[in-house]
Every structure is written in C-alpha cells, then in structure tokens.
Design a protein around this motif. Sequence first.
Motif, PDB file in Angstrom:
ATOM      1  N   ALA A 185      21.477  80.140  76.641  1.00 21.28           N
ATOM      2  CA  ALA A 185      21.117  78.725  76.653  1.00 21.28           C
ATOM      3  C   ALA A 185      22.168  77.829  76.006  1.00 21.28           C
ATOM      4  O   ALA A 185      22.409  76.718  76.479  1.00 21.28           O
ATOM      5  CB  ALA A 185      19.776  78.524  75.954  1.00 21.28           C
ATOM      6  N   PRO A 236       8.406  76.284  74.908  1.00 22.52           N
ATOM      7  CA  PRO A 236       7.522  77.449  74.964  1.00 22.52           C
ATOM      8  C   PRO A 236       8.122  78.716  74.352  1.00 22.52           C
ATOM      9  O   PRO A 236       7.427  79.454  73.657  1.00 22.52           O
ATOM     10  CB  PRO A 236       7.279  77.641  76.465  1.00 22.52           C
ATOM     11  N   VAL A 237       9.399  78.973  74.586  1.00 20.80           N
ATOM     12  CA  VAL A 237      10.008  80.219  74.105  1.00 20.80           C
ATOM     13  C   VAL A 237      10.297  80.142  72.605  1.00 20.80           C
ATOM     14  O   VAL A 237       9.808  80.962  71.819  1.00 20.80           O
ATOM     15  CB  VAL A 237      11.299  80.551  74.890  1.00 20.80           C
ATOM     16  N   TRP A 276      18.779  85.177  74.605  1.00 19.31           N
ATOM     17  CA  TRP A 276      18.245  83.928  75.151  1.00 19.31           C
ATOM     18  C   TRP A 276      19.041  82.745  74.631  1.00 19.31           C
ATOM     19  O   TRP A 276      19.447  81.854  75.397  1.00 19.31           O
ATOM     20  CB  TRP A 276      16.763  83.799  74.781  1.00 19.31           C
ATOM     21  N   PRO A 291      17.436  74.141  77.604  1.00 21.87           N
ATOM     22  CA  PRO A 291      16.702  74.515  78.820  1.00 21.87           C
ATOM     23  C   PRO A 291      15.254  74.039  78.722  1.00 21.87           C
ATOM     24  O   PRO A 291      14.721  73.824  77.632  1.00 21.87           O
ATOM     25  CB  PRO A 291      16.783  76.036  78.845  1.00 21.87           C
ATOM     26  N   SER A 292      14.616  73.872  79.867  1.00 20.68           N
ATOM     27  CA  SER A 292      13.232  73.385  79.898  1.00 20.68           C
ATOM     28  C   SER A 292      12.261  74.353  79.214  1.00 20.68           C
ATOM     29  O   SER A 292      11.173  73.954  78.823  1.00 20.68           O
ATOM     30  CB  SER A 292      12.790  73.139  81.340  1.00 20.68           C
ATOM     31  N   THR A 293      12.648  75.589  79.050  1.00 22.96           N
ATOM     32  CA  THR A 293      11.781  76.584  78.409  1.00 22.96           C
ATOM     33  C   THR A 293      11.971  76.653  76.893  1.00 22.96           C
ATOM     34  O   THR A 293      11.368  77.496  76.239  1.00 22.96           O
ATOM     35  CB  THR A 293      12.045  77.980  79.013  1.00 22.96           C
ATOM     36  N   PHE A 294      12.785  75.761  76.323  1.00 23.34           N
ATOM     37  CA  PHE A 294      13.053  75.794  74.886  1.00 23.34           C
ATOM     38  C   PHE A 294      11.759  75.708  74.074  1.00 23.34           C
ATOM     39  O   PHE A 294      11.540  76.496  73.159  1.00 23.34           O
ATOM     40  CB  PHE A 294      14.004  74.657  74.495  1.00 23.34           C
TER      41      PHE A 294
END
Length: 165
Positions: A61, A37-38, A57, A32-35
């Motif tokens: 994902a 930052p998270v 999470w 995911p595009s948030t990989f």
Amino acid sequence: MTARAGSAAAALALALAGVPGACAAQAGDKPPSTFGPVIGGALLCHDQLDNRYFYSWLKTAFGPPYKHEGGAYWFRTGEASLWGAPVTEVMVSDDTSELVFLAAVAEVPPDQLEQSIRAASGIRHLAADGSAYPLRVSNPGSTIAYYNTKSKIYCAKFKPLPPRP
C-alpha cells in the motif's frame, strides 16, 4: 506483572516511543480504500494479528518502510485517516519481540481519538488510572497512549506458541 510480560511491555514501549519529528508524510499519498477496515479493524483488536501479513499489506500500500527501529517497521501513510482522525504512520512489529503488534500515530489527542472511535464503532477506551496522561484501554484490548500532543493506538498480543513436532 511477570518477567516475560514486563520485558515484552518494555520492548513494545521502546518500539512505540519513536522519533517525534520523523513522521512527515509525503504530499499526495492516498491510502487504499481498504485502509479503514484492514488497519482500523486490527488496531481495535478485532482479529488475529499476523505481523508478516501486515508488513506485506503496508509495503504494497505505501512502499517500503522508512525505518526499522525499536522492534518495528515504520510506514508513512500519506493522507490516511481512521475514525475521522488523520493517521500519519503505522508500525508493525518485527520478529524480535515476544509480542506481535500493530500501531498507528493519530494527529489528535487521545481523548479526541477515543471519542471518534466510540462514535464510529461504539468501542470505548476507558482510562486505566487517574493520572494526567492515562492509557486508555478497550475491552477487546486495543490501547490509546499519549504521544506528545498526538495519540498512538495499538493492538498487541503475545505470539502464539509454535506447533508441537
């Protein structure tokens, strides 16, 4: 080192040891595009660690963990990368350890991973000693360790005390 810290460190080392040949990711898996930052932020110890949150999470994902071993759930991450380095697996602690941790396997040597992190975020991981294969530790507390020709990066913290009744 106290007995509690020693046993917790031993449990973390066991969980992070893993099986070197068991990390082939499935082709075509996109994170995911948030990989970054998270997961990247948590690996650098930028925030609290909540293993239930990260388990949920990662499961959302990447699907269910491919194994549960050594006090951790292991997830394959497909074509994920952090700080320009390919990341093939992420591990999150279960509730059997005194530590809560998040870890990842990067397909580059520790010195290269450290340079990539420093270039991307400004965070330095300094060698803990003068040995041939030193742990590299940052001020926020993340650690880079040798994993054969690869790296493991992790953030580990003691679990908070339960609330008083």
